[in-house]
Design a protein around this motif. Structure first.
Motif, PDB file in Angstrom:
ATOM      1  N   TYR A 144      -6.274   6.936  -0.254  1.00 42.79           N
ATOM      2  CA  TYR A 144      -5.246   5.939  -0.567  1.00 42.79           C
ATOM      3  C   TYR A 144      -5.891   4.683  -1.121  1.00 42.79           C
ATOM      4  CZ  TYR A 144      -2.438   8.761   2.695  1.00 42.79           C
ATOM      5  OH  TYR A 144      -1.787   9.773   3.331  1.00 42.79           O
ATOM      6  N   LEU A 145      -5.423   4.240  -2.260  1.00 41.83           N
ATOM      7  CA  LEU A 145      -5.971   3.036  -2.862  1.00 41.83           C
ATOM      8  C   LEU A 145      -4.843   2.120  -3.318  1.00 41.83           C
ATOM      9  CD1 LEU A 145      -8.820   4.554  -5.060  1.00 41.83           C
ATOM     10  CD2 LEU A 145      -9.096   3.130  -3.028  1.00 41.83           C
ATOM     11  N   PHE A 146      -5.184   0.828  -3.429  1.00 44.99           N
ATOM     12  CA  PHE A 146      -4.176  -0.116  -3.941  1.00 44.99           C
ATOM     13  C   PHE A 146      -4.034   0.021  -5.456  1.00 44.99           C
ATOM     14  CE2 PHE A 146      -4.746  -2.140   0.146  1.00 44.99           C
ATOM     15  CZ  PHE A 146      -3.456  -2.570   0.413  1.00 44.99           C
ATOM     16  N   LEU A 189       0.836  -1.203   0.000  1.00 44.74           N
ATOM     17  CA  LEU A 189       0.000   0.000   0.000  1.00 44.74           C
ATOM     18  C   LEU A 189       0.870   1.252   0.000  1.00 44.74           C
ATOM     19  CD1 LEU A 189      -2.800   1.309   0.108  1.00 44.74           C
ATOM     20  CD2 LEU A 189      -2.701   1.185   2.592  1.00 44.74           C
ATOM     21  N   ILE A 213       1.086   4.124  -2.825  1.00 43.83           N
ATOM     22  CA  ILE A 213       0.788   5.524  -2.528  1.00 43.83           C
ATOM     23  C   ILE A 213       1.924   6.418  -3.017  1.00 43.83           C
ATOM     24  CG2 ILE A 213       0.403   7.225  -0.708  1.00 43.83           C
ATOM     25  CD1 ILE A 213      -0.831   4.959   0.945  1.00 43.83           C
TER      26      ILE A 213
END
Lengths: 303, 330
Positions: free
Chosen positions: A54-56, A37, A41
């Motif tokens: 925040y995303l994968f 992760l 980011i």
């Protein structure tokens, strides 16, 4: 051959085997997901984060944070230099001092060795605390705000001295030392030419932990270091965590002008720093790993 | 006994020294021993110096806990106040809360980590593929090597009020976002998750190493007797690693009053709203040192930590020795 067949028969059934593998896969994934992760980011564009969090799998990838970090990276590189220097020097002195302490302890024939053994083990069980240590360092030795204050605290770690001693005792037969002595070798020569070459796994294990300890140390910097030029990387990361401006302020003016001010990354910049900070550990880990399970096994278990 | 004699022969470079050393007593023996093993004693010196500076000088420095340190008189000139610093510590609600939190967390972490690590170790023992075992093991230990600073960033990525991953998920499911860094009730769980995530893999490797040392003949005999894998794990593996479990638990007893400063200070971003569940002795001491500059109270707290830890190790060792002598530490 017969042992192998016995082993194959003596195993869990296919269902249980599948279940165990599933558990370990899940655990392994859980162990690295946070790292993934953070890496993602650090490669995300700042606008993407502001809009979606925040995303994968971010909407928009970007290299801007690394661009910014390396454009005028004097602060980061300085901290990197401090950390690397400290880690290398610290680890070398560390294994030498601890090895030298562990070898005589491993000699069952040495009189009074229980005294030295006690002096070592006692500090595992009782310590004077941070405050008095702080006083000793700053008021008696006057080494506050110096690299020595970062080097000294991690030099003798009793647990690893015991691991080394046990390793020497269990893997090096006294007959080898005896024959060396008959050939006229002194103790220091025996240590250098016999003990060290025969104990590489345990030295590698201790060196790995020492490397990790020095690289990861921020607490001593928090206590002793004020000079911004002497900050190790981990402590710089703390400063950036508290205030991302800390690093921006220290960037070159020219570097800042080349970037659109509104696009100055901050969330992604923080995460990029983490990636840069754990890089050496993750990269050096497989090299050490070969040794360290063996070192731990022989050294600590049969104690 | 046979090895002992062979070692004795290695001891004395000069064989005619042997009977003399045994016969002589007192100062002569001491001097002779020191001379014979000069080089070995010299090897202790660097390590002893470091121990002196890092450990023994600070231990002698605990007298500060019985003083009211002020800057005019200096550390040595400040007046003695007996147990005043300790009384102050116990009359302070924040300090009592910190002690309670510390002990609860230590006990929880210690027991959960042991249970999980032993379980993982036992399951690991059943893996047949060496390749998979190696991969799992490598990945599981990795978190142990991250500093608490790095962990605090990893946690921030999940819990950040500005788009942390968990809040993104909650939002997408239509659940109200949570401001983690100002809701103290979630932190005990968060700490447990972080501690297990960081330490179980490493701890398991120590137990796996212990299991690797068990003589395979036990298992072969069990197979002949028709024992299942489960019965073998229960009746051979577990009892064989029991001494290891006991020793590691005993050693961690020394740290029952000590907590990982980084976990409670960095990972919580030192958020004051969370103190109810996140303030432990170490963070409390650090704050009283930095904000209040109260050296006396801070060192009183540290002395208390060490003494209680020391007493706990000694007393639990006595208990262990009563139950089974060979499992005790000393």
């Amino acid at each position: 051959m017969s042992k192998r067949t016995a082993r194959r028969e003596n195993a869990v059934g296919p269902t249980a085997n599948f279940l165990i593998h599933s558990i370990f896969t899940a655990v392994s994934i859980a162990c690295i997901v946070p790292l993934v992760l953070v890496i993602v980011i650090s490669f995300t564009s700042e606008t993407s984060i502001i809009n979606h969090g925040y995303l994968f799998w971010p909407e928009q990838w970007s290299l801007k944070s690394y661009d910014f970090l390396f454009k005028d990276a004097s602060t980061v590189f300085r901290a990197y230099g401090v950390s690397i220097g400290l880690t290398v020097v610290g680890t070398l002195i560390n294994i030498l001092i601890m090895g030298l302490y562990a070898y005589p302890l491993s000699r069952r024939d040495l009189p009074y060795r229980q005294i030295f053994s006690f002096l070592l083990v006692f500090v595992l069980l009782f310590n004077g605390g941070t405050v008095t240590k702080y006083i000793v360092y700053t008021r008696i030795l006057h080494i506050g705000d110096s690299y020595l204050a970062l080097l000294l605290p991690l030099l003798m770690l009793p647990f690893y001295v015991i691991v080394m001693r046990t390793f020497f005792q269990t893997t090096i037969h006294p007959a080898i030392l005896e024959s060396a002595k008959i050939d006229g070798a002194g103790e220091f020569r025996i240590f250098a030419k016999i003990i060290i070459p025969l104990s590489l796994p345990v030295f590698a294990t201790v060196a790995l932990f020492s490397t990790i300890n020095y690289w990861n140390d921020w607490f001593n910097a928090l206590l002793f270091i004020n000079d911004a030029n002497k900050l190790p990387l981990q402590y710089l990361m703390i400063k950036v965590m508290n205030d991302v401006q800390f690093i921006k302020d220290r960037m070159d003016q020219v570097a800042q002008m080349n970037l659109n001010l509104s696009e100055l990354p901050s969330e992604t910049l923080r995460m990029a720093m983490v990636v840069v900070g754990i890089g050496p550990i993750v990269l050096s880990y497989p090299f050490f790993q070969r040794f360290f399970i063996k070192g731990l096994t022989v050294g600590s278990v049969k104690g | 006994m046979a090895t002992q004699t062979s070692i004795d022969r290695t001891v004395y470079a000069d064989k005619k020294d042997r009977p003399l050393v045994y016969r002589q007593r007192g100062a002569t023996t001491l001097a002779r021993n020191l001379m014979t093993y000069k080089a070995l004693y010299v090897m202790f010196i660097p390590g002893l110096l470091v121990l002196l500076v890092n450990n023994y000088l600070p231990i002698f420095g605990v007298f500060v806990a019985f003083k009211d340190v002020n800057y005019i008189d200096g550390i040595f000139g400040s007046p003695w106040v007996g147990f005043h610093n300790f009384e102050f510590l116990f009359s302070n609600d924040d300090a009592i809360r910190a002690v309670r939190n510390t002990v609860l967390y230590s006990v929880t972490f210690m027991s959960l980590t042991t249970v999980f690590a032993v379980t993982v170790g036992l399951l690991f023992n059943e893996l047949r593929s060496r390749l998979f075992a190696k991969v799992y093991q490598s990945l599981m230990i990795l978190p142990y090597f991250f500093s608490m600073v790095v962990v605090s960033y990893l946690v921030l990525a999940f819990l950040s009020p500005q788009g942390g991953f968990i809040n993104v998920i909650l939002k997408s499911m239509g659940i109200a976002e949570i401001d983690w860094y100002s809701s103290s009730q979630y932190w005990p769980t968060i700490f447990i998750v972080i501690t297990l995530w960081k330490n179980v893999g490493y701890s398991a490797v120590v137990y796996i190493a212990g299991m690797a040392g068990i003589d395979p003949e036990y298992y072969e005999a069990a197979v002949i007797d028709g024992a299942s894998r489960w019965q073998q794990a229960k009746s051979i593996t577990l009892p064989m690693i029991r001494p290891l479990i006991i020793i590691l638990t005993l050693l961690s007893m020394a740290n029952i009053f000590v907590s990982d400063f980084g976990l409670f200070y960095q990972v919580t971003l030192n958020s004051g709203i969370l103190y109810d569940t996140t303030d432990v002795i170490d963070t409390f001491v650090y704050r009283s040192l930095i904000n209040l500059n109260d050296i006396g109270m801070a060192s009183a707290a540290a002395l208390l930590q060490s003494t209680v830890g020391f007493a706990l190790v000694l007393s639990s060792n006595v208990v262990v020795r009563k139950i089974s002598k060979e499992d005790s530490l000393f």
